[in-house]
Design a protein around this motif. Structure first.
Motif, PDB file in Angstrom:
ATOM      1  N   GLY A   1     -18.827  -3.239  12.923  1.00  0.00           N
ATOM      2  CA  GLY A   1     -19.174  -2.692  14.214  1.00  0.00           C
ATOM      3  C   GLY A   1     -18.318  -1.539  14.639  1.00  0.00           C
ATOM      4  O   GLY A   1     -18.519  -0.981  15.716  1.00  0.00           O
ATOM      5  N   LYS A   2     -17.296  -1.162  13.837  1.00  0.00           N
ATOM      6  CA  LYS A   2     -16.411  -0.069  14.177  1.00  0.00           C
ATOM      7  C   LYS A   2     -16.780   1.163  13.358  1.00  0.00           C
ATOM      8  O   LYS A   2     -17.146   1.068  12.175  1.00  0.00           O
ATOM      9  N   SER A   3     -16.642   2.319  14.007  1.00  0.00           N
ATOM     10  CA  SER A   3     -16.995   3.573  13.335  1.00  0.00           C
ATOM     11  C   SER A   3     -15.826   4.172  12.581  1.00  0.00           C
ATOM     12  O   SER A   3     -16.013   5.105  11.782  1.00  0.00           O
ATOM     13  N   ARG A   4     -14.620   3.663  12.831  1.00  0.00           N
ATOM     14  CA  ARG A   4     -13.449   4.171  12.128  1.00  0.00           C
ATOM     15  C   ARG A   4     -12.513   3.013  11.841  1.00  0.00           C
ATOM     16  O   ARG A   4     -12.583   1.975  12.505  1.00  0.00           O
ATOM     17  N   PRO A   5     -11.639   3.223  10.828  1.00  0.00           N
ATOM     18  CA  PRO A   5     -10.765   2.119  10.427  1.00  0.00           C
ATOM     19  C   PRO A   5      -9.841   1.677  11.570  1.00  0.00           C
ATOM     20  O   PRO A   5      -9.467   2.459  12.432  1.00  0.00           O
ATOM     21  N   THR A   6      -9.477   0.405  11.516  1.00  0.00           N
ATOM     22  CA  THR A   6      -8.535  -0.173  12.478  1.00  0.00           C
ATOM     23  C   THR A   6      -7.210  -0.408  11.782  1.00  0.00           C
ATOM     24  O   THR A   6      -7.162  -1.034  10.710  1.00  0.00           O
ATOM     25  N   ARG A   7      -6.131   0.108  12.338  1.00  0.00           N
ATOM     26  CA  ARG A   7      -4.806  -0.058  11.765  1.00  0.00           C
ATOM     27  C   ARG A   7      -4.236  -1.403  12.219  1.00  0.00           C
ATOM     28  O   ARG A   7      -4.268  -1.737  13.404  1.00  0.00           O
ATOM     29  N   LEU A   8      -3.698  -2.126  11.251  1.00  0.00           N
ATOM     30  CA  LEU A   8      -3.178  -3.462  11.517  1.00  0.00           C
ATOM     31  C   LEU A   8      -1.704  -3.537  11.147  1.00  0.00           C
ATOM     32  O   LEU A   8      -1.213  -2.760  10.318  1.00  0.00           O
ATOM     33  N   TYR A   9      -1.013  -4.528  11.788  1.00  0.00           N
ATOM     34  CA  TYR A   9       0.411  -4.695  11.585  1.00  0.00           C
ATOM     35  C   TYR A   9       0.710  -6.165  11.308  1.00  0.00           C
ATOM     36  O   TYR A   9       0.116  -7.066  11.926  1.00  0.00           O
ATOM     37  N   ALA A  10       1.645  -6.385  10.388  1.00  0.00           N
ATOM     38  CA  ALA A  10       2.121  -7.740  10.103  1.00  0.00           C
ATOM     39  C   ALA A  10       3.252  -8.079  11.072  1.00  0.00           C
ATOM     40  O   ALA A  10       4.136  -7.258  11.328  1.00  0.00           O
ATOM     41  N   LEU A  11       3.210  -9.303  11.586  1.00  0.00           N
ATOM     42  CA  LEU A  11       4.223  -9.757  12.536  1.00  0.00           C
ATOM     43  C   LEU A  11       5.386 -10.360  11.754  1.00  0.00           C
ATOM     44  O   LEU A  11       5.251 -11.403  11.098  1.00  0.00           O
ATOM     45  N   ALA A  12       6.554  -9.641  11.813  1.00  0.00           N
ATOM     46  CA  ALA A  12       7.700 -10.046  10.993  1.00  0.00           C
ATOM     47  C   ALA A  12       8.693 -10.908  11.753  1.00  0.00           C
ATOM     48  O   ALA A  12       9.382 -11.738  11.153  1.00  0.00           O
ATOM     49  N   GLY A  13       8.842 -10.729  13.063  1.00  0.00           N
ATOM     50  CA  GLY A  13       9.835 -11.490  13.806  1.00  0.00           C
ATOM     51  C   GLY A  13       9.849 -11.117  15.280  1.00  0.00           C
ATOM     52  O   GLY A  13       9.085 -10.246  15.727  1.00  0.00           O
ATOM     53  N   ASP A  14      10.745 -11.750  16.021  1.00  0.00           N
ATOM     54  CA  ASP A  14      10.808 -11.535  17.464  1.00  0.00           C
ATOM     55  C   ASP A  14      11.719 -10.376  17.805  1.00  0.00           C
ATOM     56  O   ASP A  14      12.156  -9.620  16.923  1.00  0.00           O
ATOM     57  N   GLU A  15      12.067 -10.255  19.104  1.00  0.00           N
ATOM     58  CA  GLU A  15      12.884  -9.135  19.560  1.00  0.00           C
ATOM     59  C   GLU A  15      14.277  -9.139  18.940  1.00  0.00           C
ATOM     60  O   GLU A  15      14.825  -8.076  18.605  1.00  0.00           O
ATOM     61  N   ALA A  16      14.831 -10.334  18.791  1.00  0.00           N
ATOM     62  CA  ALA A  16      16.173 -10.400  18.215  1.00  0.00           C
ATOM     63  C   ALA A  16      16.180  -9.887  16.775  1.00  0.00           C
ATOM     64  O   ALA A  16      17.074  -9.133  16.359  1.00  0.00           O
ATOM     65  N   TYR A  17      15.185 -10.282  15.991  1.00  0.00           N
ATOM     66  CA  TYR A  17      15.098  -9.804  14.600  1.00  0.00           C
ATOM     67  C   TYR A  17      14.800  -8.309  14.569  1.00  0.00           C
ATOM     68  O   TYR A  17      15.347  -7.571  13.735  1.00  0.00           O
ATOM     69  N   ALA A  18      13.959  -7.857  15.546  1.00  0.00           N
ATOM     70  CA  ALA A  18      13.627  -6.433  15.579  1.00  0.00           C
ATOM     71  C   ALA A  18      14.843  -5.575  15.865  1.00  0.00           C
ATOM     72  O   ALA A  18      14.919  -4.419  15.425  1.00  0.00           O
ATOM     73  N   ALA A  19      15.796  -6.096  16.607  1.00  0.00           N
ATOM     74  CA  ALA A  19      16.990  -5.326  16.950  1.00  0.00           C
ATOM     75  C   ALA A  19      18.087  -5.433  15.907  1.00  0.00           C
ATOM     76  O   ALA A  19      19.132  -4.783  16.042  1.00  0.00           O
ATOM     77  N   SER A  20      17.896  -6.208  14.852  1.00  0.00           N
ATOM     78  CA  SER A  20      18.949  -6.432  13.855  1.00  0.00           C
ATOM     79  C   SER A  20      18.991  -5.307  12.826  1.00  0.00           C
ATOM     80  O   SER A  20      18.013  -4.592  12.601  1.00  0.00           O
TER      81      SER A  20
END
Length: 764
Positions: free
Chosen positions: A678-697
């Motif tokens: 149903g979409k006319s263009r690709p949808t970019r997706l992201y893998a969820l790796a961790g929370d805010e604490a891991y993101a700031a490490s």
């Protein structure tokens, strides 16, 4: 493949019906509160109009308190004195009643001392028992020696009542009478000329049916005759008013104080003004307004009474009858009595007519008459104007309506403060009216009415709120996060139902490989498995303020930011997904499902989660008889497809680019693009790796750098560099991302120059 349970969870039906009922409660409680306020005000207004005894007594006790706080200030040399038949007088001249000859001597003596008028607060309704003629009649039937001579001698002496009458003819004297409820034909003489302006007093004054009057001989000799009655309206034994006029239905009689003032000024009559007089508005309520006695004007109540404004009882007001009759006291008595209005009464034990007063002191009845004359002479009156009752009723309605509106609009706490201010303001205004203008305005009833209205409205709202909270907790407690539930309990009126556009974060969760699991379990075991899995997963959603939309077999749909606002809802959704991953890992490690014990080929349970953020329509969906509170829109469809696509990307937690933008503090790694249905263009997706604490490490910073290099190598179709970066990413990334990098390895086999067998294996 999903297996739909034959007994799908009915929570959405309950949820939607609950919201409809909650909306009715929220809307209806204000109608009920407003109705309660209206009914309370109408009841209180009717009660005030009827004015039962408790209302009157409460009001008058407040007026009494005002007088105690600020009594009438005594004025020096007011021409009012009380000649007191006290204990010393009885000790000197014998017990009461005294012979009328002594009263004649007292009258003459007062005239000689220059009294302006002599008013007796005593009724002489029977002939003097000591008069000579009566004694002669008693002796006539006796056998005493010299009886005839004694009888003849007694008959030659003057009659005592005649002597008293002669003394009164020579001095301005006023006698008292008492009106009674017991019917008789006795009526006092009318010595006063009465002029009426406006309503005729006989139409207003309550009629009396009988009287205790003086001997006709004495009344004929007196200059005036006035009533000594106290007000029949004063209850509880406290004297607050004094009748100035009385009527038997045919004639009008003045009070003793009025007669004393009239005779003292040498006036022939008094002028009485009532409603309907020229220059006055006719209110439609027949009432007396005021009266004029010579140069003095005094306000009247509707029924011809006057409010008493007391001073402290002053001993200087009293003069002993013994001293008046003592020739040695002539100069001092003349100095005390000349030119004054003299009231003759008794204060001796057994004779005193003691009365409680508004000022808190007990006074003899003659002192109350003296107080009334004093306030007329000093022109210092208390007045309850004819508009006072209407004003109090209007204030009751206005203040009650104001506080009711404040409770509805501003809440109970602020309104309680406002109610207190109303109390203070009403009492303060009433006190100013009393202390500065001598007006009697009731502050208590409007204040109490305001408080009762506040209580009525607050209780209705409180009861309704308790019902709402109870209903919210019963209906939504197991489906909403506790914090959201608390928000609903605090502000259920904030719910907006029926198709509202809101930005939501939507989650779809599905169990991987559910078909083999369901085939390996019985129906009962399958239900146990679903409950064991979905219960902690639901807790993880609720702990992050999510709303569970529905359970579909092994799947969960949930959303954030409805029915109440959830700030950073995308981040909450990401954290919920991470918690759900951890929950499943813990359940597998503990073999909570018993699959390892059963010897299943693959005892590990896996889930896939897709997240998307965007605008959705949230509200009641369905028919009038069966409906759900749910979300609809493209954002929901995309979330479901992202969850399905997570299998293709080899990761369990996959989010959209919109989620990545809305939750920049979450650890996310780009997974690639996919063309969704149903979409006319690709949808970019992201893998969820961790929370805010891991993101700031620093660890994630290195993973993100390596991952970015991998994506750049793939985009440049640099197989060598891509292979190197892939190995580095595998070494640095968490174990949960192994599947994602397996997916990247499969993509690398499709690069130009990659060996065909590898591509075949990847496709296979």
């Amino acid at each position: 493949m999903r297996v739909l349970s034959g007994a799908a969870h009915p929570l959405l039906i309950r949820l939607a019906r609950g919201f409809v009922r909650l909306r009715w409660l929220a809307r209806g409680k204000y109608m009920r509160a407003a109705s309660a306020a209206l009914l309370m005000l109408l009841a209180l207004t009717a009660l005030r109009t009827y004015e039962p005894r408790i209302v009157t007594e409460t009001k008058e006790r407040v007026f009494d308190a005002y007088q105690r706080l600020k009594p009438r200030q005594p004025v020096e040399d007011l021409p009012v004195r009380i000649v007191d038949i006290d204990e010393a007088s009885l000790a000197t001249f014998g017990q009461w009643p005294w012979p009328r000859t002594r009263l004649a001597a007292l009258t003459k003596r007062l005239a000689e001392l220059g009294a302006g008028v002599i008013a007796y607060d005593i009724i002489f309704s029977e002939p003097d028992r000591t008069t000579p003629e009566r004694l002669a009649a008693d002796l006539a039937g006796s056998d005493l020696p010299d009886r005839d001579r004694a009888v003849a001698l007694l008959k030659s002496l003057p009659d005592h009542d005649t002597s008293f009458a002669d003394a009164m003819r020579q001095a301005p004297t006023v006698l008292g009478f008492a009106a009674t409820r017991r019917a008789n034909d006795t009526r006092p003489a009318v010595k006063t000329g009465l002029a009426f302006v406006g309503i005729t007093p006989t139409k207003v004054l309550p009629p009396f049916h009988g009287a205790v009057a003086n001997l006709p001989l004495l009344e004929e000799a007196a200059s005036g005759v006035g009533a000594i009655n106290l007000s029949a309206r004063d209850r509880g034994g406290v004297v607050r008013r004094l009748p100035m006029l009385m009527s038997d239905g045919d004639r009008v009689y003045p009070g003793l104080a009025v007669e004393a003032l009239r005779v003292a000024q040498g006036q022939k009559g008094v002028i009485i003004r009532g409603t309907g007089a020229s220059g006055d508005d006719d209110t439609g309520h027949a009432a007396l307004v005021d009266m004029r006695v010579g140069q003095f004007k005094l306000p009247l109540t509707d029924d011809g009474e006057a409010w008493l404004y007391y001073t402290r009882d002053d001993p200087a007001r009293y003069v002993s009858a013994k001293d008046v009759l003592d020739p040695a006291q002539t100069d001092r008595m003349r100095d005390r009595l000349e030119g004054t209005i003299v009231l003759v009464g008794a204060t001796a034990s057994g004779l005193v007519d003691a009365r409680a007063t508004a000022i808190g002191q007990v006074m003899p009845g003659v002192a109350i008459q003296a107080q009334m004359i004093e306030q007329v002479v000093s022109q210092d009156f208390l007045e309850r104007p004819d508009w006072a009752s209407g004003f109090e009723i209007v204030m009751t309605l206005l203040l009650g309506s104001l506080v009711a509106a404040l409770v509805l609009l501003a809440g109970a706490r602020f309104s309680l403060v406002a109610c207190g201010l109303v109390f203070v303001g009403a009492i303060g205004g009433s006190w100013i009216a009393f202390s500065q203008f001598r007006l009697l305005i009731d502050p208590v009833y409007p204040s109490l009415a305001t408080l009762l209205t506040y209580i009525a409205v607050e209780r209705v709202l409180h009861t309704a709120s308790d019902r709402e909270k109870k209903f919210v907790r019963q209906a939504f407690g197991q489906y909403l996060a506790p914090d959201l539930l608390a928000q609903l309990e605090r502000a259920p009126d904030g719910l907006r139902l029926g198709g509202e556009q809101r930005e939501l974060s939507v989650m779809f969760m599905d169990v991987r490989g559910f078909t083999p699991i369901s085939e390996a379990l019985s129906a009962t075991e399958l239900v146990d498995f679903i409950n064991t899995l979905l219960s902690p997963l639901s807790d993880a959603i609720q702990d992050e303020l999510g709303t569970i939309d529905k359970y579909i077999g092994d799947s969960i749909m949930a959303f954030w930011n409805a029915p109440v606002d959830v700030p950073d809802h995308a981040a909450h959704a990401c954290r919920a997904a991470l918690r759900m991953r951890s929950v499943v890992e813990q359940l597998n490690a503990a073999d909570a499902f018993g699959f390892a014990a059963r010897g299943l080929a693959d005892p590990v349970v896996r889930i896939g989660i897709g997240l998307n953020t965007g605008i959705a329509c949230v509200g009641n969906m369905g028919s009038e008889k069966r409906f759900n509170y749910s979300a609809m829109g493209d954002v929901v469809n995309v979330a479901a497809r992202i969850e399905s696509a997570s299998k293709e990307f080899g990761t369990d937690l996959l989010v959209s680019e919109e989620v990545a933008r809305a939750a920049p503090s979450i650890a996310l790694l780009e997974a690639g693009e996919i063309m969704l249905k149903g979409k006319s263009r690709p949808t970019r997706l992201y893998a969820l790796a961790g929370d805010e604490a891991y993101a700031a490490s620093d660890t994630f910073a290195e993973v993100r750098r390596l991952h970015r290099s991998l994506l750049d190598a793939l985009a440049a179709e640099d197989e060598t560099r891509a292979t190197t970066m892939l190995a580095a990413c595998r070494a640095a990334a968490p174990q949960a991302l192994t599947g994602l990098y397996d997916c990247f390895a499969a993509r690398m086999k499709l690069l130009p120059g990659a060996s065909r067998p590898q591509l075949d294996r990847a496709d296979g």
